[in-house]
Design an enzyme around this catalytic site. Structure first.
Site, PDB file in Angstrom:
ATOM      1  N   ASN A  36      25.284  14.957 -61.078  1.00 35.65           N
ATOM      2  CA  ASN A  36      24.860  14.947 -59.676  1.00 35.65           C
ATOM      3  C   ASN A  36      25.615  15.935 -58.798  1.00 35.65           C
ATOM      4  O   ASN A  36      25.167  16.269 -57.699  1.00 35.65           O
ATOM      5  CB  ASN A  36      25.049  13.501 -59.159  1.00 35.65           C
ATOM      6  CG  ASN A  36      25.048  13.396 -57.668  1.00 35.65           C
ATOM      7  OD1 ASN A  36      23.999  13.464 -57.053  1.00 35.65           O
ATOM      8  ND2 ASN A  36      26.222  13.243 -57.066  1.00 35.65           N
TER       9      ASN A  36
ATOM     10  N   SER B  13      16.220  18.509 -56.347  1.00 31.85           N
ATOM     11  CA  SER B  13      15.991  18.426 -54.889  1.00 31.85           C
ATOM     12  C   SER B  13      14.524  18.730 -54.612  1.00 31.85           C
ATOM     13  O   SER B  13      13.866  19.416 -55.413  1.00 31.85           O
ATOM     14  CB  SER B  13      16.855  19.474 -54.173  1.00 31.85           C
ATOM     15  OG  SER B  13      16.499  19.580 -52.810  1.00 31.85           O
TER      16      SER B  13
ATOM     17  N   TYR C  54      20.083  28.038 -53.698  1.00 35.31           N
ATOM     18  CA  TYR C  54      20.039  26.569 -53.847  1.00 35.31           C
ATOM     19  C   TYR C  54      18.667  26.129 -54.359  1.00 35.31           C
ATOM     20  O   TYR C  54      18.562  25.371 -55.327  1.00 35.31           O
ATOM     21  CB  TYR C  54      20.337  25.907 -52.497  1.00 35.31           C
ATOM     22  CG  TYR C  54      20.335  24.390 -52.548  1.00 35.31           C
ATOM     23  CD1 TYR C  54      21.454  23.692 -52.993  1.00 35.31           C
ATOM     24  CD2 TYR C  54      19.225  23.646 -52.141  1.00 35.31           C
ATOM     25  CE1 TYR C  54      21.468  22.300 -53.040  1.00 35.31           C
ATOM     26  CE2 TYR C  54      19.222  22.262 -52.189  1.00 35.31           C
ATOM     27  CZ  TYR C  54      20.357  21.591 -52.634  1.00 35.31           C
ATOM     28  OH  TYR C  54      20.358  20.207 -52.687  1.00 35.31           O
TER      29      TYR C  54
ATOM     30  N   ALA D 105      16.356  27.860 -55.902  1.00 34.32           N
ATOM     31  CA  ALA D 105      16.116  28.326 -57.276  1.00 34.32           C
ATOM     32  C   ALA D 105      16.930  27.508 -58.276  1.00 34.32           C
ATOM     33  O   ALA D 105      16.450  27.191 -59.371  1.00 34.32           O
ATOM     34  CB  ALA D 105      16.465  29.812 -57.387  1.00 34.32           C
ATOM     35  N   SER D 106      18.153  27.143 -57.898  1.00 29.87           N
ATOM     36  CA  SER D 106      18.979  26.341 -58.817  1.00 29.87           C
ATOM     37  C   SER D 106      18.335  24.991 -59.068  1.00 29.87           C
ATOM     38  O   SER D 106      18.353  24.473 -60.191  1.00 29.87           O
ATOM     39  CB  SER D 106      20.402  26.172 -58.261  1.00 29.87           C
ATOM     40  OG  SER D 106      20.450  25.247 -57.186  1.00 29.87           O
ATOM     41  N   LYS D 107      17.746  24.419 -58.038  1.00 30.22           N
ATOM     42  CA  LYS D 107      17.144  23.088 -58.191  1.00 30.22           C
ATOM     43  C   LYS D 107      15.805  23.169 -58.946  1.00 30.22           C
ATOM     44  O   LYS D 107      15.466  22.244 -59.700  1.00 30.22           O
ATOM     45  CB  LYS D 107      16.980  22.431 -56.817  1.00 30.22           C
ATOM     46  CG  LYS D 107      18.309  22.158 -56.107  1.00 30.22           C
ATOM     47  CD  LYS D 107      19.222  21.251 -56.907  1.00 30.22           C
ATOM     48  CE  LYS D 107      20.454  20.812 -56.125  1.00 30.22           C
ATOM     49  NZ  LYS D 107      21.325  19.910 -56.879  1.00 30.22           N
TER      50      LYS D 107
HETATM   51  N1  LIG Z   1      21.891  15.254 -49.130  1.00 28.75           N
HETATM   52  C1  LIG Z   1      20.666  15.712 -49.317  1.00 28.75           C
HETATM   53  O1  LIG Z   1      19.830  15.725 -48.391  1.00 28.75           O
HETATM   54  C2  LIG Z   1      20.266  16.216 -50.689  1.00 28.75           C
HETATM   55  C3  LIG Z   1      18.920  16.541 -50.890  1.00 28.75           C
HETATM   56  C4  LIG Z   1      18.529  17.008 -52.139  1.00 28.75           C
HETATM   57  C5  LIG Z   1      19.454  17.108 -53.170  1.00 28.75           C
HETATM   58  N2  LIG Z   1      20.770  16.780 -52.934  1.00 28.75           N
HETATM   59  C6  LIG Z   1      21.683  16.908 -54.069  1.00 28.75           C
HETATM   60  O2  LIG Z   1      22.383  15.690 -54.237  1.00 28.75           O
HETATM   61  C7  LIG Z   1      23.566  15.939 -54.983  1.00 28.75           C
HETATM   62  C8  LIG Z   1      24.704  15.181 -54.341  1.00 28.75           C
HETATM   63  O3  LIG Z   1      24.977  15.754 -53.075  1.00 28.75           O
HETATM   64  P1  LIG Z   1      25.227  14.884 -51.767  1.00 28.75           P
HETATM   65  O4  LIG Z   1      24.086  15.113 -50.869  1.00 28.75           O
HETATM   66  O5  LIG Z   1      25.601  13.500 -52.128  1.00 28.75           O
HETATM   67  O6  LIG Z   1      26.450  15.715 -51.133  1.00 28.75           O
HETATM   68  P2  LIG Z   1      27.988  15.414 -50.981  1.00 28.75           P
HETATM   69  O7  LIG Z   1      28.567  16.693 -50.516  1.00 28.75           O
HETATM   70  O8  LIG Z   1      28.203  14.200 -50.155  1.00 28.75           O
HETATM   71  O9  LIG Z   1      28.480  15.100 -52.474  1.00 28.75           O
HETATM   72  C9  LIG Z   1      28.575  16.100 -53.442  1.00 28.75           C
HETATM   73  C10 LIG Z   1      29.841  15.865 -54.255  1.00 28.75           C
HETATM   74  O10 LIG Z   1      29.863  16.814 -55.330  1.00 28.75           O
HETATM   75  C11 LIG Z   1      31.193  17.287 -55.446  1.00 28.75           C
HETATM   76  N3  LIG Z   1      31.189  18.587 -56.094  1.00 28.75           N
HETATM   77  C12 LIG Z   1      30.668  19.752 -55.632  1.00 28.75           C
HETATM   78  N4  LIG Z   1      30.888  20.741 -56.507  1.00 28.75           N
HETATM   79  C13 LIG Z   1      31.559  20.192 -57.555  1.00 28.75           C
HETATM   80  C14 LIG Z   1      32.063  20.696 -58.769  1.00 28.75           C
HETATM   81  N5  LIG Z   1      31.954  21.995 -59.097  1.00 28.75           N
HETATM   82  N6  LIG Z   1      32.696  19.849 -59.610  1.00 28.75           N
HETATM   83  C15 LIG Z   1      32.845  18.538 -59.287  1.00 28.75           C
HETATM   84  N7  LIG Z   1      32.393  17.995 -58.146  1.00 28.75           N
HETATM   85  C16 LIG Z   1      31.762  18.822 -57.287  1.00 28.75           C
HETATM   86  C17 LIG Z   1      31.736  17.345 -54.026  1.00 28.75           C
HETATM   87  O11 LIG Z   1      33.151  17.351 -54.006  1.00 28.75           O
HETATM   88  C18 LIG Z   1      31.122  16.067 -53.443  1.00 28.75           C
HETATM   89  O12 LIG Z   1      31.981  14.954 -53.611  1.00 28.75           O
HETATM   90  C19 LIG Z   1      23.740  17.456 -55.006  1.00 28.75           C
HETATM   91  O13 LIG Z   1      23.351  17.955 -56.271  1.00 28.75           O
HETATM   92  C20 LIG Z   1      22.781  17.924 -53.929  1.00 28.75           C
HETATM   93  O14 LIG Z   1      22.331  19.248 -54.153  1.00 28.75           O
HETATM   94  C21 LIG Z   1      21.183  16.338 -51.729  1.00 28.75           C
END
Ligand SMILES: NC(=O)c1ccc[n+]([C@@H]2O[C@H](COP(=O)([O-])OP(=O)(O)OC[C@H]3O[C@@H](n4cnc5c(N)ncnc54)[C@H](O)[C@@H]3O)[C@@H](O)[C@H]2O)c1
Length: 258
Positions: free
Chosen positions: A85, A138, A151, A153-155
């Site tokens: 995640n 995402s 971002y 493209a990665s997703k």
């Molecule tokens: N919040 C949104 O609206 C949303 C929407 C679509 C997708 N996402 C995806 O959800 C996932 C979780 O993100 P979130 O929204 O909870 O954000 P967040 O920033 O609250 O949590 C992300 C966590 O990942 C950790 N992290 C980042 N890079 C890292 C690495 N290289 N190694 C280890 N840990 C790492 C960060 O320290 C953080 O604790 C992500 O993949 C994000 O792209 C989020």
């Protein structure tokens, strides 16, 4: 208690969706290895209680991901599920100014990190003939309009990786799926939420989807936990949009067309 006696690895566990997933897996009986590059993960471990351990490291580092998987097997005897995640948003640099370094930083964590989690989990799951791998893509990976270019493209890559990995692991008993969250209040989106609230425009957040609201991290985690559980035993190779209906519609003008 869908995870009683089971062992789960969660990356990006210190915040947002990953934190919520750690707490849900733990409540359901799992021993959780909670991994994050931030040592704030220790606070999540304390909140989760008893059977959760924290690992501080980089989810895109080959050695770290391999060690996390080995640690599950060495210390707890098994690895039933992985929730890959961890993710970063990158910036919103426009196409003409976008640098290769920005691509590399985002792809490294969001796509190569998920690849490593799948490969390393499969290494220990295939020999025992069972396991569930879930990652976080995402809505940005489904079409344009929900993030920066690298971002998005990665997703999209994570969605395709989910499909190809599920099929390459065909016949092994290992399932691979991902969730595609829409706007969710987490650390990643905190600046957007803070900005909207500061302008008195919180009511605009999440208004483009059919539920007319944004998601909580718990709503995202619940779907990831379901996909990791035996309840989803026949769900494989899928990207599940958890977006209030956003990706189900072309853009419309409210009130003009339904
Ligand atoms: N919040 C949104 O609206 C949303 C929407 C679509 C997708 N996402 C995806 O959800 C996932 C979780 O993100 P979130 O929204 O909870 O954000 P967040 O920033 O609250 O949590 C992300 C966590 O990942 C950790 N992290 C980042 N890079 C890292 C690495 N290289 N190694 C280890 N840990 C790492 C960060 O320290 C953080 O604790 C992500 O993949 C994000 O792209 C989020």
């Amino acid at each position: 208690m869908r995870f009683e006696g089971r062992v789960v690895l969660v990356t990006g566990a210190a915040s947002g969706i990953g934190r919520a997933a750690v707490l849900q897996f733990t409540r359901e009986g799992a021993t959780v290895l909670a991994a994050d590059r931030s040592d704030a993960v220790q606070a999540v471990v304390e909140t989760a209680g008893g059977k959760t351990v924290g690992l501080v490291g980089d989810a895109a580092d080959e050695a770290f991901v391999g060690l996390a998987v080995d640690r599950a097997v060495r210390d707890f005897g098994r690895l039933d599920a992985v929730f890959a995640n961890a993710g970063v948003s990158g910036g919103m640099t426009m196409l003409a100014d976008l640098q290769v370094s920005e691509w590399e930083a985002v792809l490294r964590v969001n796509l190569i990190g998920v690849f490593l989690a799948i490969r390393e989990a499969a290494r220990v799951m295939v020999p025992v003939g069972r396991g569930a791998i879930v990652s976080t893509a995402s809505v940005a990976g489904i079409r344009s309009g929900a993030g920066g270019i690298p971002y998005s493209a990665s997703k999209a890559g994570v969605i395709n990786l989910t499909q190809t990995a599920a099929n390459q692991l065909g016949g092994t008993g290992v399932r691979v799926n991902c969730i595609c969250p829409g706007l969710t209040e987490t650390g990643m989106t905190a600046p957007m939420f803070e900005g909207a609230r500061a302008r008195g425009k919180e009511d605009r957040l999440g208004q483009l989807n059919a539920l007319r609201r944004y998601a909580s991290p718990e709503e995202q985690a619940a779907v990831a936990v379901f996909l990791a559980s035996d309840e989803a035993s026949y769900v494989n190779g899928q990207a599940i949009a958890v977006d209030g209906g956003l990706s189900s519609s072309h853009p419309t003008v409210p009130g003009k067309f339904v």
